[in-house]
Design a protein around this motif. Structure first.
Motif, PDB file in Angstrom:
ATOM      1  N   PRO A  18       0.836  -1.206   0.000  1.00  0.00           N
ATOM      2  CA  PRO A  18       0.000   0.000   0.000  1.00  0.00           C
ATOM      3  C   PRO A  18       0.870   1.255   0.000  1.00  0.00           C
ATOM      4  CG  PRO A  18      -0.752  -1.588   1.643  1.00  0.00           C
ATOM      5  CD  PRO A  18       0.568  -2.073   1.160  1.00  0.00           C
ATOM      6  N   PRO A  19       0.622   2.207  -0.892  1.00  0.00           N
ATOM      7  CA  PRO A  19       1.443   3.421  -0.967  1.00  0.00           C
ATOM      8  C   PRO A  19       1.510   4.184   0.349  1.00  0.00           C
ATOM      9  CG  PRO A  19       0.060   3.226  -2.918  1.00  0.00           C
ATOM     10  CD  PRO A  19      -0.381   2.151  -1.982  1.00  0.00           C
ATOM     11  N   GLU A  20       0.412   4.234   1.086  1.00  0.00           N
ATOM     12  CA  GLU A  20       0.410   4.938   2.369  1.00  0.00           C
ATOM     13  C   GLU A  20       1.428   4.326   3.329  1.00  0.00           C
ATOM     14  OE1 GLU A  20      -3.109   6.317   5.231  1.00  0.00           O
ATOM     15  OE2 GLU A  20      -2.715   4.171   5.394  1.00  0.00           O
ATOM     16  N   SER A  21       1.512   2.995   3.328  1.00  0.00           N
ATOM     17  CA  SER A  21       2.456   2.322   4.210  1.00  0.00           C
ATOM     18  C   SER A  21       3.892   2.599   3.790  1.00  0.00           C
ATOM     19  CB  SER A  21       2.189   0.812   4.210  1.00  0.00           C
ATOM     20  OG  SER A  21       0.911   0.512   4.722  1.00  0.00           O
ATOM     21  N   VAL A  22       4.143   2.586   2.495  1.00  0.00           N
ATOM     22  CA  VAL A  22       5.481   2.889   1.981  1.00  0.00           C
ATOM     23  C   VAL A  22       5.901   4.287   2.401  1.00  0.00           C
ATOM     24  CG1 VAL A  22       6.867   3.206  -0.110  1.00  0.00           C
ATOM     25  CG2 VAL A  22       5.240   1.302   0.035  1.00  0.00           C
ATOM     26  N   ALA A  23       4.979   5.247   2.294  1.00  0.00           N
ATOM     27  CA  ALA A  23       5.284   6.635   2.647  1.00  0.00           C
ATOM     28  C   ALA A  23       5.568   6.782   4.144  1.00  0.00           C
ATOM     29  CB  ALA A  23       4.127   7.537   2.242  1.00  0.00           C
ATOM     30  N   LEU A  24       4.802   6.103   4.971  1.00  0.00           N
ATOM     31  CA  LEU A  24       5.016   6.159   6.414  1.00  0.00           C
ATOM     32  C   LEU A  24       6.402   5.647   6.787  1.00  0.00           C
ATOM     33  CD1 LEU A  24       1.572   4.783   7.615  1.00  0.00           C
ATOM     34  CD2 LEU A  24       2.545   6.962   8.376  1.00  0.00           C
ATOM     35  N   ILE A  25       6.746   4.485   6.248  1.00  0.00           N
ATOM     36  CA  ILE A  25       8.049   3.887   6.561  1.00  0.00           C
ATOM     37  C   ILE A  25       9.174   4.796   6.088  1.00  0.00           C
ATOM     38  CG2 ILE A  25       9.576   1.943   6.086  1.00  0.00           C
ATOM     39  CD1 ILE A  25       6.974   0.227   5.803  1.00  0.00           C
ATOM     40  N   SER A  26       9.054   5.305   4.869  1.00  0.00           N
ATOM     41  CA  SER A  26      10.088   6.180   4.314  1.00  0.00           C
ATOM     42  C   SER A  26      10.289   7.421   5.178  1.00  0.00           C
ATOM     43  CB  SER A  26       9.714   6.587   2.888  1.00  0.00           C
ATOM     44  OG  SER A  26      10.628   7.534   2.377  1.00  0.00           O
ATOM     45  N   ALA A  27       9.199   8.013   5.646  1.00  0.00           N
ATOM     46  CA  ALA A  27       9.307   9.224   6.459  1.00  0.00           C
ATOM     47  C   ALA A  27      10.061   8.961   7.760  1.00  0.00           C
ATOM     48  CB  ALA A  27       7.922   9.778   6.755  1.00  0.00           C
ATOM     49  N   THR A  28       9.770   7.843   8.423  1.00  0.00           N
ATOM     50  CA  THR A  28      10.468   7.561   9.684  1.00  0.00           C
ATOM     51  C   THR A  28      11.934   7.239   9.438  1.00  0.00           C
ATOM     52  OG1 THR A  28       9.828   5.203   9.683  1.00  0.00           O
ATOM     53  CG2 THR A  28       8.366   6.750  10.811  1.00  0.00           C
ATOM     54  N   GLU A  29      12.237   6.556   8.349  1.00  0.00           N
ATOM     55  CA  GLU A  29      13.639   6.244   8.054  1.00  0.00           C
ATOM     56  C   GLU A  29      14.424   7.506   7.726  1.00  0.00           C
ATOM     57  OE1 GLU A  29      13.066   1.657   6.379  1.00  0.00           O
ATOM     58  OE2 GLU A  29      13.287   3.329   4.954  1.00  0.00           O
ATOM     59  N   ARG A  30      13.807   8.414   6.949  1.00  0.00           N
ATOM     60  CA  ARG A  30      14.485   9.673   6.619  1.00  0.00           C
ATOM     61  C   ARG A  30      14.655  10.551   7.848  1.00  0.00           C
ATOM     62  NH1 ARG A  30      11.274  12.563   3.832  1.00  0.00           N
ATOM     63  NH2 ARG A  30       9.513  11.163   3.447  1.00  0.00           N
ATOM     64  N   ALA A  31      13.652  10.556   8.715  1.00  0.00           N
ATOM     65  CA  ALA A  31      13.748  11.329   9.955  1.00  0.00           C
ATOM     66  C   ALA A  31      14.847  10.780  10.855  1.00  0.00           C
ATOM     67  CB  ALA A  31      12.403  11.321  10.679  1.00  0.00           C
ATOM     68  N   LEU A  32      14.956   9.459  10.911  1.00  0.00           N
ATOM     69  CA  LEU A  32      16.014   8.837  11.706  1.00  0.00           C
ATOM     70  C   LEU A  32      17.387   9.231  11.179  1.00  0.00           C
ATOM     71  CD1 LEU A  32      16.938   6.947  13.949  1.00  0.00           C
ATOM     72  CD2 LEU A  32      16.550   5.012  12.400  1.00  0.00           C
ATOM     73  N   SER A  33      17.565   9.181   9.877  1.00  0.00           N
ATOM     74  CA  SER A  33      18.843   9.584   9.282  1.00  0.00           C
ATOM     75  C   SER A  33      19.161  11.046   9.593  1.00  0.00           C
ATOM     76  CB  SER A  33      18.813   9.365   7.768  1.00  0.00           C
ATOM     77  OG  SER A  33      18.710   7.993   7.448  1.00  0.00           O
ATOM     78  N   ALA A  34      18.143  11.896   9.549  1.00  0.00           N
ATOM     79  CA  ALA A  34      18.344  13.317   9.845  1.00  0.00           C
ATOM     80  C   ALA A  34      18.737  13.523  11.299  1.00  0.00           C
ATOM     81  CB  ALA A  34      17.081  14.106   9.518  1.00  0.00           C
ATOM     82  N   GLY A  35      18.095  12.787  12.198  1.00  0.00           N
ATOM     83  CA  GLY A  35      18.429  12.905  13.613  1.00  0.00           C
ATOM     84  C   GLY A  35      19.850  12.474  13.894  1.00  0.00           C
ATOM     85  N   ILE A  36      20.273  11.386  13.258  1.00  0.00           N
ATOM     86  CA  ILE A  36      21.648  10.901  13.451  1.00  0.00           C
ATOM     87  C   ILE A  36      22.641  11.910  12.903  1.00  0.00           C
ATOM     88  CG2 ILE A  36      23.293   9.101  12.782  1.00  0.00           C
ATOM     89  CD1 ILE A  36      20.855   7.156  12.744  1.00  0.00           C
ATOM     90  N   ALA A  37      22.329  12.496  11.755  1.00  0.00           N
ATOM     91  CA  ALA A  37      23.220  13.480  11.150  1.00  0.00           C
ATOM     92  C   ALA A  37      23.377  14.716  12.034  1.00  0.00           C
ATOM     93  CB  ALA A  37      22.704  13.879   9.772  1.00  0.00           C
ATOM     94  N   ALA A  38      22.367  15.033  12.834  1.00  0.00           N
ATOM     95  CA  ALA A  38      22.417  16.214  13.700  1.00  0.00           C
ATOM     96  C   ALA A  38      23.139  15.946  15.013  1.00  0.00           C
ATOM     97  CB  ALA A  38      20.994  16.702  13.995  1.00  0.00           C
ATOM     98  N   ALA A  39      23.456  14.681  15.295  1.00  0.00           N
ATOM     99  CA  ALA A  39      24.084  14.312  16.565  1.00  0.00           C
ATOM    100  C   ALA A  39      25.599  14.365  16.449  1.00  0.00           C
ATOM    101  CB  ALA A  39      23.638  12.913  16.974  1.00  0.00           C
ATOM    102  N   GLY A  40      26.239  14.745  17.530  1.00  0.00           N
ATOM    103  CA  GLY A  40      27.691  14.793  17.583  1.00  0.00           C
ATOM    104  C   GLY A  40      28.115  15.556  18.815  1.00  0.00           C
ATOM    105  N   PRO A  41      29.390  15.482  19.193  1.00  0.00           N
ATOM    106  CA  PRO A  41      29.840  16.179  20.397  1.00  0.00           C
ATOM    107  C   PRO A  41      29.608  17.682  20.278  1.00  0.00           C
ATOM    108  CG  PRO A  41      31.707  15.467  19.061  1.00  0.00           C
ATOM    109  CD  PRO A  41      30.497  14.826  18.472  1.00  0.00           C
ATOM    110  N   GLY A  42      28.994  18.250  21.313  1.00  0.00           N
ATOM    111  CA  GLY A  42      28.702  19.672  21.317  1.00  0.00           C
ATOM    112  C   GLY A  42      27.322  20.026  20.813  1.00  0.00           C
ATOM    113  N   ALA A  43      26.688  19.126  20.067  1.00  0.00           N
ATOM    114  CA  ALA A  43      25.308  19.368  19.638  1.00  0.00           C
ATOM    115  C   ALA A  43      24.382  19.236  20.840  1.00  0.00           C
ATOM    116  CB  ALA A  43      24.915  18.379  18.554  1.00  0.00           C
ATOM    117  N   ARG A  44      23.158  19.697  20.677  1.00  0.00           N
ATOM    118  CA  ARG A  44      22.164  19.632  21.748  1.00  0.00           C
ATOM    119  C   ARG A  44      21.071  18.637  21.392  1.00  0.00           C
ATOM    120  NH1 ARG A  44      23.433  22.863  26.430  1.00  0.00           N
ATOM    121  NH2 ARG A  44      24.763  24.561  25.695  1.00  0.00           N
TER     122      ARG A  44
END
Length: 260
Positions: free
Chosen positions: A123-149
């Motif tokens: 189902p396209p809706e399910s594909v979109a949901l999964i993709s959004a959480t995976e992209r958000a996870l990647s973005a969160g990891i990219a924002a993490a590092g020493p000195g970040a908040r």
């Protein structure tokens, strides 16, 4: 409590993280149309025991649950998104299944979750949901590092989810992890950059963006654990455990490097 691990603990954290990832990928490969959620729980139990690890879930009894969880893996189907308690249910074609697993080995815990579609119907809706959480996870990891908040991570995750058109629930989110599964700091799935705890090398975080298709409200099953969308819409959840290092953020829940 915010726990900062000694650098000598990082190899063990990698081993535990790899074990979690390997179990999740094995469970994904075995999850087919007709697979029973209770079988997935039994398979996870066997792999945890074979690795000489301990489940973080069996005796887990926080204030928001009803007694000990009593199972080895969370299995959330379709409108269920968090703390899905395994029960007698055979997976159908097109089901959206989320598997969430936390184990401890050698005194260090790791936590991860994956969402995927069972069978051939996608189902396209399910594909979109999964993709959004995976992209958000990647973005969160990219924002993490020493000195970040912490707020930098939350903002990065929330930006992806909101731009994808999803409402964000802030009752449950990411968290610190280390010698125990759930620790401070809390990592909301939306927030303001530049705010919150400053990240330090040795900090482990479990980041876990999750969304529901058309609501941000949850309801709890009669089992006292399984959280579902209030409207019955589909949901998805992605999670990694990361380590803050001198150089940035290292994903620990990576399959393929667990020790025998």
């Amino acid at each position: 409590m915010i726990e900062i691990l000694n650098p000598t603990s990082l190899p063990q954290a990698r081993e535990t993280g790899a074990l979690v990832a390997d179990i999740l990928q094995t469970m994904r490969s075995r999850s087919a149309v007709g697979t029973n959620l209770l079988d997935i729980d039994r398979w996870a139990k066997a792999m945890i025991a074979e690795a000489g690890a301990q489940s973080c879930y069996v005796d887990y009894a926080p204030s928001f649950g009803r007694g000990p969880f009593g199972h080895y893996i969370c299995t959330a189907v379709n409108d269920a998104v968090l703390h899905g308690r395994p029960h007698d249910y055979a997976l159908g074609d097109g089901d959206l299944l989320t598997l969430d697993l936390a184990v401890s080995k050698g005194g260090v815990a790791a936590d991860a979750a994956i969402s995927f579609i069972v069978g051939d119907f996608t189902p396209p809706e399910s594909v979109a949901l999964i993709s959004a959480t995976e992209r958000a996870l990647s973005a969160g990891i990219a924002a993490a590092g020493p000195g970040a908040r912490i707020g930098d991570i939350s903002h990065a995750i929330g930006t992806v989810l909101s731009e994808a058109g999803y409402r964000i629930n802030t009752e449950f989110g990411g968290h610190g992890i280390g010698s125990t599964m759930h620790q401070d700091p809390h990592v909301s799935n939306t927030g303001r950059p530049g705010r919150g705890y400053k990240l330090r090398p040795g900090l482990l975080l479990a980041l876990e963006p999750w969304v529901m298709a058309d609501t941000d409200e949850l309801v709890t099953d009669a089992d006292g654990w399984t959280l579902r969308s209030a409207t019955g819409c589909r949901t998805a959840h992605s999670e990694h455990t990361i380590a803050i290092t001198e150089d940035g953020a290292e994903i620990l829940t990576v399959a393929g490097r667990a020790q025998p």
